[in-house]
Design a protein around this motif. Structure first.
Motif, PDB file in Angstrom:
ATOM      1  N   ILE A  21       0.829  -1.167  -0.041  1.00 48.01           N
ATOM      2  CA  ILE A  21       0.041  -0.104  -0.048  1.00 48.01           C
ATOM      3  C   ILE A  21       0.851   1.232  -0.026  1.00 48.01           C
ATOM      4  CG2 ILE A  21      -1.664   1.293   1.242  1.00 48.01           C
ATOM      5  CD1 ILE A  21      -2.696  -1.361   2.378  1.00 48.01           C
ATOM      6  N   HIS A  22       1.890   1.276   0.950  1.00 45.89           N
ATOM      7  CA  HIS A  22       2.704   2.753   1.051  1.00 45.89           C
ATOM      8  C   HIS A  22       3.688   2.817  -0.165  1.00 45.89           C
ATOM      9  CE1 HIS A  22       1.644   3.769   5.279  1.00 45.89           C
ATOM     10  NE2 HIS A  22       0.949   2.537   5.215  1.00 45.89           N
ATOM     11  N   ASN A  23       4.150   1.610  -0.659  1.00 46.25           N
ATOM     12  CA  ASN A  23       4.804   1.699  -1.786  1.00 46.25           C
ATOM     13  C   ASN A  23       4.202   2.202  -2.947  1.00 46.25           C
ATOM     14  OD1 ASN A  23       7.468   1.333  -0.708  1.00 46.25           O
ATOM     15  ND2 ASN A  23       7.101  -0.619  -0.617  1.00 46.25           N
ATOM     16  N   PHE A  24       2.885   1.930  -3.016  1.00 45.92           N
ATOM     17  CA  PHE A  24       2.046   2.120  -4.149  1.00 45.92           C
ATOM     18  C   PHE A  24       1.797   3.746  -4.158  1.00 45.92           C
ATOM     19  CE2 PHE A  24      -2.298   3.014  -5.313  1.00 45.92           C
ATOM     20  CZ  PHE A  24      -2.441   2.641  -6.723  1.00 45.92           C
ATOM     21  N   TRP A  25       1.630   4.472  -3.029  1.00 46.61           N
ATOM     22  CA  TRP A  25       1.391   5.592  -2.579  1.00 46.61           C
ATOM     23  C   TRP A  25       2.507   6.301  -3.050  1.00 46.61           C
ATOM     24  CZ3 TRP A  25      -1.986   4.660   2.271  1.00 46.61           C
ATOM     25  CH2 TRP A  25      -3.278   4.372   1.799  1.00 46.61           C
ATOM     26  N   LEU A  26       3.786   5.945  -2.729  1.00 45.85           N
ATOM     27  CA  LEU A  26       4.880   6.558  -2.894  1.00 45.85           C
ATOM     28  C   LEU A  26       5.180   6.887  -4.306  1.00 45.85           C
ATOM     29  CD1 LEU A  26       7.269   5.157  -0.041  1.00 45.85           C
ATOM     30  CD2 LEU A  26       6.643   7.593  -0.088  1.00 45.85           C
ATOM     31  N   LYS A  27       4.718   5.747  -4.933  1.00 46.00           N
ATOM     32  CA  LYS A  27       5.373   5.588  -6.514  1.00 46.00           C
ATOM     33  C   LYS A  27       4.252   6.461  -7.210  1.00 46.00           C
ATOM     34  CE  LYS A  27       6.129   2.497 -10.188  1.00 46.00           C
ATOM     35  NZ  LYS A  27       5.584   1.055 -10.597  1.00 46.00           N
ATOM     36  N   LYS A  28       3.082   6.619  -6.960  1.00 47.12           N
ATOM     37  CA  LYS A  28       2.031   7.493  -7.444  1.00 47.12           C
ATOM     38  C   LYS A  28       2.507   8.903  -7.326  1.00 47.12           C
ATOM     39  CE  LYS A  28      -1.045   4.804  -9.314  1.00 47.12           C
ATOM     40  NZ  LYS A  28      -0.822   4.490 -10.596  1.00 47.12           N
ATOM     41  N   LEU A  29       3.036   9.473  -6.120  1.00 45.76           N
ATOM     42  CA  LEU A  29       3.338  10.854  -5.727  1.00 45.76           C
ATOM     43  C   LEU A  29       4.957  11.364  -6.476  1.00 45.76           C
ATOM     44  CD1 LEU A  29       1.963  10.920  -2.106  1.00 45.76           C
ATOM     45  CD2 LEU A  29       1.159  12.186  -4.034  1.00 45.76           C
ATOM     46  N   GLY A  30       5.335   9.983  -6.922  1.00 52.65           N
ATOM     47  CA  GLY A  30       6.878  10.142  -7.261  1.00 52.65           C
ATOM     48  C   GLY A  30       7.599  10.827  -6.139  1.00 52.65           C
ATOM     49  N   LEU A  31       7.493  10.225  -4.673  1.00 62.64           N
ATOM     50  CA  LEU A  31       8.378  10.804  -3.682  1.00 62.64           C
ATOM     51  C   LEU A  31       9.242   9.828  -3.389  1.00 62.64           C
ATOM     52  CD1 LEU A  31       5.937  11.377  -0.706  1.00 62.64           C
ATOM     53  CD2 LEU A  31       7.375  13.048  -1.884  1.00 62.64           C
ATOM     54  N   PHE A 268       3.765   9.707   8.445  1.00 62.87           N
ATOM     55  CA  PHE A 268       5.447   9.414   8.101  1.00 62.87           C
ATOM     56  C   PHE A 268       5.786  10.167   7.079  1.00 62.87           C
ATOM     57  CE2 PHE A 268       4.142   4.666   8.852  1.00 62.87           C
ATOM     58  CZ  PHE A 268       4.334   4.595  10.271  1.00 62.87           C
ATOM     59  N   PHE A 269       5.093  10.546   5.984  1.00 63.89           N
ATOM     60  CA  PHE A 269       5.654  11.154   4.739  1.00 63.89           C
ATOM     61  C   PHE A 269       5.095  12.881   4.743  1.00 63.89           C
ATOM     62  CE2 PHE A 269       5.660   6.565   3.702  1.00 63.89           C
ATOM     63  CZ  PHE A 269       7.062   6.565   3.760  1.00 63.89           C
ATOM     64  N   GLU A 270       4.355  13.090   5.644  1.00 63.20           N
ATOM     65  CA  GLU A 270       3.827  14.453   5.836  1.00 63.20           C
ATOM     66  C   GLU A 270       3.211  14.985   4.298  1.00 63.20           C
ATOM     67  OE1 GLU A 270       7.375  16.316   6.987  1.00 63.20           O
ATOM     68  OE2 GLU A 270       7.060  15.660   9.345  1.00 63.20           O
ATOM     69  N   THR A 271       2.627  14.235   3.788  1.00 63.52           N
ATOM     70  CA  THR A 271       1.755  14.486   2.803  1.00 63.52           C
ATOM     71  C   THR A 271       0.534  13.589   2.667  1.00 63.52           C
ATOM     72  OG1 THR A 271       1.813  15.109   0.391  1.00 63.52           O
ATOM     73  CG2 THR A 271       3.198  13.091   0.877  1.00 63.52           C
ATOM     74  N   PRO A 272      -0.684  14.098   2.313  1.00 60.85           N
ATOM     75  CA  PRO A 272      -1.638  13.018   2.254  1.00 60.85           C
ATOM     76  C   PRO A 272      -1.386  11.835   1.266  1.00 60.85           C
ATOM     77  CG  PRO A 272      -2.581  15.354   2.140  1.00 60.85           C
ATOM     78  CD  PRO A 272      -1.062  15.314   2.113  1.00 60.85           C
ATOM     79  N   ALA A 273      -2.099  10.754   1.444  1.00 64.50           N
ATOM     80  CA  ALA A 273      -2.063   9.562   0.557  1.00 64.50           C
ATOM     81  C   ALA A 273      -2.867   9.958  -0.686  1.00 64.50           C
ATOM     82  CB  ALA A 273      -2.681   8.481   1.119  1.00 64.50           C
ATOM     83  N   PRO A 274      -2.299   9.544  -1.901  1.00 59.63           N
ATOM     84  CA  PRO A 274      -3.086   9.971  -2.933  1.00 59.63           C
ATOM     85  C   PRO A 274      -4.467   8.985  -3.050  1.00 59.63           C
ATOM     86  CG  PRO A 274      -1.107   8.744  -3.535  1.00 59.63           C
ATOM     87  CD  PRO A 274      -1.262   8.913  -2.248  1.00 59.63           C
ATOM     88  N   ARG A 275      -5.539   9.524  -2.573  1.00 63.25           N
ATOM     89  CA  ARG A 275      -6.522   8.574  -2.630  1.00 63.25           C
ATOM     90  C   ARG A 275      -7.325   8.294  -3.812  1.00 63.25           C
ATOM     91  NH1 ARG A 275      -8.349   6.983   2.613  1.00 63.25           N
ATOM     92  NH2 ARG A 275      -9.264   5.500   1.195  1.00 63.25           N
ATOM     93  N   GLY A 276      -7.030   9.402  -5.006  1.00 65.44           N
ATOM     94  CA  GLY A 276      -7.602   9.029  -6.112  1.00 65.44           C
ATOM     95  C   GLY A 276      -7.489   7.745  -6.915  1.00 65.44           C
ATOM     96  N   HIS A 277      -6.477   6.949  -6.382  1.00 64.23           N
ATOM     97  CA  HIS A 277      -6.154   5.762  -7.120  1.00 64.23           C
ATOM     98  C   HIS A 277      -6.664   4.410  -6.131  1.00 64.23           C
ATOM     99  CE1 HIS A 277      -3.488   8.100  -9.591  1.00 64.23           C
ATOM    100  NE2 HIS A 277      -3.129   8.614  -8.288  1.00 64.23           N
ATOM    101  N   ASP A 278      -7.651   4.616  -5.371  1.00 65.87           N
ATOM    102  CA  ASP A 278      -8.266   3.686  -4.610  1.00 65.87           C
ATOM    103  C   ASP A 278      -8.608   2.438  -5.488  1.00 65.87           C
ATOM    104  OD1 ASP A 278      -7.745   4.835  -2.181  1.00 65.87           O
ATOM    105  OD2 ASP A 278      -9.665   4.865  -1.475  1.00 65.87           O
ATOM    106  N   ALA A 279      -9.215   2.617  -6.394  1.00 68.21           N
ATOM    107  CA  ALA A 279      -9.762   1.562  -7.295  1.00 68.21           C
ATOM    108  C   ALA A 279      -8.734   0.750  -7.772  1.00 68.21           C
ATOM    109  CB  ALA A 279     -10.699   2.061  -8.555  1.00 68.21           C
TER     110      ALA A 279
END
Ligand code: NAP
Length: 287
Positions: A21-31, A268-279
């Motif tokens: 889950i967390h690595n999916f969000w990190l990748k989506k944000l390019g963080l 942890f990452f001080e930015t909201p998770a990108p929830r637009g990719h929940d599906a």
């Protein structure tokens, strides 16, 4: 070159879906960042955390079985509701020169997330029946109290349920019961239309892979009962299947899993998770 990272710790921890889950969000944000999985035994917990605090790249960790209470005790500060629950599922590193741990509990926010999608207009009473007296049951009960829902806590024994009720602050309308009382309560849940809804929450590992199913009789519960199983492996537990066959609304553990992770990600990452990719995330998690 090093990168900032967080991780999930527990014993066992191989089953955890948090890295995905967390690595999916990190990748989506390019963080720049990483999220790992580390097996830590109870004996190792204190020294492991002390060592990690010396690592400037370490942002903190999620905590899973069996460390949630011990983790709360090892933190210098506890943010609500971790303090009330005396259990933490998330530890965050603070302090640049003298680092310390702050304990959080994002299970409460995670638990409520799937419920916030439901329409309770036309409902005068919502009675919740929380089965189990461990960490997830405490988080669910606390969350339901915040929503001013009357909660019935069911323990393997009455004493366990009563201890949980007292720990969270006794409320006049709440009840502690043993498992045997569950069937009797169902018989008194009469058909009153949408004005009275009963919410059954499985907060035990029963029904999880490797565990027998939770043996609850649903046949005598009103048709306006919602069954919420916190188990997420598998998503379709025998309890949820039985509920669906009975025509009841069901909620599986995936929404809570993603919701609690989103709250931790922001810590942890001080930015909201990108929830637009929940599906897409749900699809990955259920593959
Ligand atoms: P826990 O603290 O170990 O508590 C487990 C509870 O279940 C205790 O009340 C325990 O009773 C009872 N129990 C365990 N084995 C049992 C059995 N064979 N028969 C009857 N009761 C039994 O665990 P937890 O952290 O609360 O987790 C409970 C469940 O919630 C797990 O399936 C976990 O995966 C799930 N969960 C899901 C999420 C999510 O995001 N979806 C988040 C947190 C937890 P005793 O104390 O008497 O043993």
């Amino acid at each position: 070159m090093t990168v900032p990272y967080a991780e999930v710790i527990g014993d066992p921890v191989a089953h955890s879906k948090s890295p995905l889950i967390h690595n999916f969000w990190l990748k989506k944000l390019g963080l720049e960042g990483d999220y790992r999985r580390t097996r830590v035994t109870s004996e190792e917990l204190a020294s492991f955390l002390a060592q990690r605090l010396t690592d400037r790249d370490w942002l903190g960790c999620n905590v899973t079985i069996p460390h949630k209470s011990a983790a709360a005790g090892l933190a210098l500060e506890m943010s609500p509701p971790a303090d009330k629950l005396a259990a933490a599922n998330c530890l965050v590193r603070h302090g640049r020169f003298e680092p310390f741990l702050v304990a959080h509990n994002s299970d409460v926010a995670g638990f409520l997330e799937p419920l916030s999608d439901l329409d309770f207009s036309g409902t005068d009473w919502l009675f919740a029946h929380v089965v189990g007296t461990g960490g997830a049951a405490a988080a669910a009960t606390y969350a339901l109290h915040q929503q001013e829902v009357t909660v019935f806590n069911y323990g393997r024994t009455y004493e366990q349920a009563e201890a949980l009720r007292r720990r969270l602050g006794e409320k006049d309308m709440d009840f502690a019961l043993d498992w045997a009382s569950f069937a009797a309560r169902g018989s008194s849940s009469v058909e009153t239309g949408e004005s009275v809804i009963e919410l059954i929450v499985n907060a035990t590992p029963m029904g999880m892979s490797g565990f027998p199913p939770l043996d609850l009789t649903l046949s005598n519960w009103s048709s306006h009962t919602i069954v919420y199983d916190l188990v997420y492996e598998p998503l379709e537990t025998d309890l949820l299947r039985a509920a669906r066959q009975r025509g009841l609304r069901t909620i599986n553990g995936l929404g809570m899993l993603i919701g609690q992770a989103a709250a931790a990600f922001e810590l942890f990452f001080e930015t909201p998770a990108p929830r637009g990719h929940d599906a897409e995330l749900r699809e990955l998690l259920t593959r």
